[in-house]
Design a protein around this motif. Structure first.
Motif, mmCIF file in Angstrom:
data_model
loop_
_atom_site.group_PDB
_atom_site.id
_atom_site.type_symbol
_atom_site.label_atom_id
_atom_site.label_comp_id
_atom_site.label_asym_id
_atom_site.label_seq_id
_atom_site.Cartn_x
_atom_site.Cartn_y
_atom_site.Cartn_z
ATOM 1 N N GLN A 245 0.844 -1.193 0.000
ATOM 2 C CA GLN A 245 0.000 0.000 0.000
ATOM 3 C C GLN A 245 0.882 1.247 0.000
ATOM 4 O OE1 GLN A 245 -2.889 1.183 -0.954
ATOM 5 N NE2 GLN A 245 -4.122 0.162 0.607
ATOM 6 N N THR A 246 0.655 2.123 -0.979
ATOM 7 C CA THR A 246 1.398 3.376 -1.087
ATOM 8 C C THR A 246 0.391 4.515 -1.120
ATOM 9 O OG1 THR A 246 3.154 2.280 -2.336
ATOM 10 C CG2 THR A 246 3.094 4.676 -2.426
ATOM 11 N N PHE A 247 0.494 5.418 -0.167
ATOM 12 C CA PHE A 247 -0.445 6.529 -0.055
ATOM 13 C C PHE A 247 0.132 7.782 -0.707
ATOM 14 C CE2 PHE A 247 -1.391 3.770 3.557
ATOM 15 C CZ PHE A 247 -2.770 3.641 3.456
ATOM 16 N N THR A 248 -0.669 8.429 -1.529
ATOM 17 C CA THR A 248 -0.289 9.731 -2.073
ATOM 18 C C THR A 248 -0.618 10.788 -1.029
ATOM 19 O OG1 THR A 248 -0.856 8.937 -4.283
ATOM 20 C CG2 THR A 248 -0.600 11.320 -4.004
ATOM 21 N N ILE A 249 0.339 11.688 -0.786
ATOM 22 C CA ILE A 249 0.188 12.650 0.310
ATOM 23 C C ILE A 249 0.570 14.059 -0.133
ATOM 24 C CG2 ILE A 249 0.700 10.885 2.050
ATOM 25 C CD1 ILE A 249 3.530 12.206 2.293
ATOM 26 N N ASN A 250 0.165 15.016 0.672
ATOM 27 C CA ASN A 250 0.671 16.383 0.604
ATOM 28 C C ASN A 250 1.381 16.680 1.914
ATOM 29 O OD1 ASN A 250 -0.445 17.160 -1.992
ATOM 30 N ND2 ASN A 250 -2.444 17.085 -0.995
ATOM 31 N N LYS A 260 10.627 15.023 6.685
ATOM 32 C CA LYS A 260 10.394 14.678 5.281
ATOM 33 C C LYS A 260 11.120 13.388 4.918
ATOM 34 C CE LYS A 260 10.556 16.822 0.689
ATOM 35 N NZ LYS A 260 10.918 18.051 -0.063
ATOM 36 N N LYS A 261 12.345 13.257 5.397
ATOM 37 C CA LYS A 261 13.134 12.045 5.152
ATOM 38 C C LYS A 261 12.438 10.820 5.753
ATOM 39 C CE LYS A 261 17.706 10.064 6.235
ATOM 40 N NZ LYS A 261 18.163 9.762 4.868
ATOM 41 N N ILE A 262 11.944 10.962 6.978
ATOM 42 C CA ILE A 262 11.256 9.853 7.645
ATOM 43 C C ILE A 262 10.012 9.451 6.852
ATOM 44 C CG2 ILE A 262 9.883 9.238 9.670
ATOM 45 C CD1 ILE A 262 11.886 10.934 11.325
ATOM 46 N N VAL A 263 9.220 10.430 6.438
ATOM 47 C CA VAL A 263 7.967 10.153 5.738
ATOM 48 C C VAL A 263 8.222 9.475 4.399
ATOM 49 C CG1 VAL A 263 5.957 11.192 4.619
ATOM 50 C CG2 VAL A 263 6.695 12.018 6.856
ATOM 51 N N VAL A 335 1.963 17.861 13.063
ATOM 52 C CA VAL A 335 1.204 17.403 11.896
ATOM 53 C C VAL A 335 2.017 17.789 10.663
ATOM 54 C CG1 VAL A 335 -0.967 17.551 10.635
ATOM 55 C CG2 VAL A 335 -0.973 17.702 13.139
ATOM 56 N N VAL A 336 2.591 16.777 9.987
ATOM 57 C CA VAL A 336 3.571 17.059 8.928
ATOM 58 C C VAL A 336 2.975 16.948 7.527
ATOM 59 C CG1 VAL A 336 5.479 16.338 10.394
ATOM 60 C CG2 VAL A 336 4.438 14.674 8.853
ATOM 61 N N GLY A 337 1.831 16.296 7.407
ATOM 62 C CA GLY A 337 1.242 16.139 6.078
ATOM 63 C C GLY A 337 -0.108 15.458 6.170
ATOM 64 N N ARG A 338 -0.636 15.107 5.002
ATOM 65 C CA ARG A 338 -1.977 14.527 4.975
ATOM 66 C C ARG A 338 -2.137 13.662 3.728
ATOM 67 N NH1 ARG A 338 -6.749 14.783 7.344
ATOM 68 N NH2 ARG A 338 -8.667 14.761 6.107
ATOM 69 N N ALA A 351 -3.595 -3.783 7.489
ATOM 70 C CA ALA A 351 -3.701 -4.733 8.598
ATOM 71 C C ALA A 351 -2.420 -4.681 9.427
ATOM 72 C CB ALA A 351 -3.913 -6.143 8.051
ATOM 73 N N PRO A 352 -2.480 -5.089 10.685
ATOM 74 C CA PRO A 352 -1.278 -5.114 11.524
ATOM 75 C C PRO A 352 -0.130 -5.855 10.838
ATOM 76 C CG PRO A 352 -3.214 -5.557 12.849
ATOM 77 C CD PRO A 352 -3.680 -5.517 11.423
ATOM 78 N N TRP A 353 1.042 -5.245 10.873
ATOM 79 C CA TRP A 353 2.301 -5.718 10.295
ATOM 80 C C TRP A 353 2.381 -5.494 8.793
ATOM 81 C CZ3 TRP A 353 5.346 -5.666 14.113
ATOM 82 C CH2 TRP A 353 4.943 -6.120 15.371
ATOM 83 N N ASP A 354 1.329 -4.941 8.172
ATOM 84 C CA ASP A 354 1.450 -4.546 6.768
ATOM 85 C C ASP A 354 2.529 -3.480 6.615
ATOM 86 O OD1 ASP A 354 -0.374 -6.175 5.551
ATOM 87 O OD2 ASP A 354 -1.982 -4.687 5.421
ATOM 88 N N LYS A 355 3.245 -3.553 5.502
ATOM 89 C CA LYS A 355 4.227 -2.527 5.166
ATOM 90 C C LYS A 355 3.550 -1.488 4.266
ATOM 91 C CE LYS A 355 6.951 -5.513 7.140
ATOM 92 N NZ LYS A 355 5.963 -6.556 7.434
ATOM 93 N N PHE A 356 4.008 -0.238 4.363
ATOM 94 C CA PHE A 356 3.420 0.815 3.533
ATOM 95 C C PHE A 356 4.424 1.930 3.293
ATOM 96 C CE2 PHE A 356 2.325 1.787 7.933
ATOM 97 C CZ PHE A 356 2.541 3.159 8.052
ATOM 98 N N ARG A 357 4.161 2.710 2.253
ATOM 99 C CA ARG A 357 5.011 3.853 1.900
ATOM 100 C C ARG A 357 4.139 5.064 1.581
ATOM 101 N NH1 ARG A 357 10.361 2.762 1.084
ATOM 102 N NH2 ARG A 357 10.981 0.644 0.562
ATOM 103 N N PHE A 358 4.812 6.217 1.487
ATOM 104 C CA PHE A 358 4.151 7.451 1.069
ATOM 105 C C PHE A 358 4.828 7.987 -0.181
ATOM 106 C CE2 PHE A 358 3.828 7.472 5.799
ATOM 107 C CZ PHE A 358 2.442 7.436 5.916
ATOM 108 N N THR A 359 4.041 8.652 -1.018
ATOM 109 C CA THR A 359 4.609 9.302 -2.200
ATOM 110 C C THR A 359 3.909 10.637 -2.415
ATOM 111 O OG1 THR A 359 5.126 9.011 -4.540
ATOM 112 C CG2 THR A 359 3.005 8.202 -3.809
ATOM 113 N N LEU A 360 4.609 11.579 -2.981
ATOM 114 C CA LEU A 360 4.034 12.910 -3.235
ATOM 115 C C LEU A 360 3.242 12.902 -4.553
ATOM 116 C CD1 LEU A 360 7.076 15.145 -2.220
ATOM 117 C CD2 LEU A 360 4.983 14.751 -0.927
#
Length: 360
Positions: A245-250, A260-263, A335-338, A351-360
């Motif tokens: 799962q990769t979430f698009t964020i602002n 920013k590096k962490i996110v 609150v760093v983004g959304r 779900a618990p233990w799922d891996k995920f990332r964020f992208t702009l």
């Protein structure tokens, strides 16, 4: 990675335009083509010659063409369920039966000598599949795909869609569903108000529709139902990670370089001791425990916010979280983004233990 597909409708286009679209889809890694042979009205020989030319071109690019056949076309062309040489000569990868037989015929078709795939309708939630399985089909040649719906509000409910998919996955049958391109203008029928399997997808960006199907874990192929999707849409869809799962964020202007590096650069996972309020990704607080996390932007928290605990939270400083509910902010949380609004509902599929990332 899951397979991606496009749809073409030769009766409403030209061979040249379809070839251009196929080549463009191939450029972005698409492997599947869905097409319809709904009628052979007019010059039958010309229709079939052009159909074969288009399929041959797709095969040269190692793409798999699934041909949807209306029952009346079987009769017009003199095709029998126990002789599928016509489709092998066409160069098809398989045939889709929108309307089925009794179960035994489908089973016999899966044993065809050409190893053509026999794709059946997934959208009705009857005992159709169970019936076919009772007749001992060649299972590797049996696949399923959902219908698509050009009429707004007529698409499948999410609950019904899930129920249908689970029946097929129970038997480890390969599955496919259709999504809608907002740039495309037509499908197989005159009326089109978008073209998708699940009604809730109709007005969502195409990549978000795919993310939802992937997040469910029940669909093996995602196919664009209408033609022609734009190059930007094809590119965006090809970038969607089907395995994570990769979430698009602002990000907010107040985000620090470290936040920013962490996110954006860290791999996150959903900590297993689940909260109603937060998805916690805790490794950043360990990795960056000696770094500064000053208070910055600390408004009250809304569902979908991406937050990092600041140094006022003691040992929690540097921990990244996603808000599942609205919460008061004590001032200890930056609150760093959304997550973009149309993707917030995808939080329900982590779900618990799922891996995920964020992208702009």
């Amino acid at each position: 990675m899951k397979k991606l597909g496009i749809s073409i409708y030769p009766e409403h286009s030209t061979v040249e335009r379809d070839k251009e679209y196929i080549e463009l889809a191939h450029k972005y890694g698409f492997k599947k083509i869905f097409t319809c042979l709904l009628s052979v009205e007019g010059d039958k020989n010309k229709i079939m010659r052009e159909f074969k030319e288009t399929i041959s071109y797709a095969n040269q690019l190692d793409m798999e063409v699934m041909v949807d056949i209306a029952p009346r076309v079987f009769g017009v062309l003199g095709i029998s369920y126990n002789d599928l040489s016509f489709f092998a000569d066409l160069g098809a990868y398989g045939i889709r039966l929108d309307m089925g037989f009794t179960g035994n015929e489908e089973s016999i078709m899966t044993h065809n000598p050409y190893d053509l795939k026999i794709e059946i309708n997934m959208s009705n939630a009857t005992k159709y599949l169970e019936n076919i399985m009772a007749y001992q089909p060649k299972k590797e040649n049996l696949t399923g795909s959902h219908n698509f719906y050009p009429h707004r509000y007529a698409g499948l409910s999410y609950a019904h869609f899930q129920k249908c998919c689970e029946e097929f996955k129970k038997h480890n049958i390969h599955t496919a569903a259709f999504i809608n391109s907002s740039a495309a203008t037509y499908g197989p029928w005159p009326i089109t108000e978008g073209l998708c399997t699940v009604e809730m997808h109709r007005d969502l960006p195409m990549a978000v529709q795919a993310k939802h199907l992937y997040a469910m874990g029940l669909i093996d192929e995602v196919i664009i139902a209408n033609a022609y999707a734009s190059e930007a849409e094809l590119n965006a869809l090809s970038q969607v990670d089907s395995d994570m799962q990769t979430f698009t964020i602002n990000l907010h202007d107040t985000v620090t370089e470290l936040e920013k590096k962490i996110v954006l650069e860290e791999l996150h996972f959903y900590r297993g001791d689940v909260s109603d309020y937060l998805i916690r990704s805790t490794q950043s607080r360990v990795k960056y425990k000696n770094e500064e996390f000053k208070p910055t932007f600390t408004p009250d928290i809304r569902r979908g916010d991406i937050i990092v605990e600041n140094e006022l939270y003691g040992q929690y400083k540097g921990e990244l979280q996603i808000a599942l509910k609205d919460m008061k902010n004590s001032g200890k949380t930056n609150v760093v983004g959304r997550i973009v609004e149309e993707e917030i509902f995808l939080l329900d599929y982590l779900a618990p233990w799922d891996k995920f990332r964020f992208t702009l």
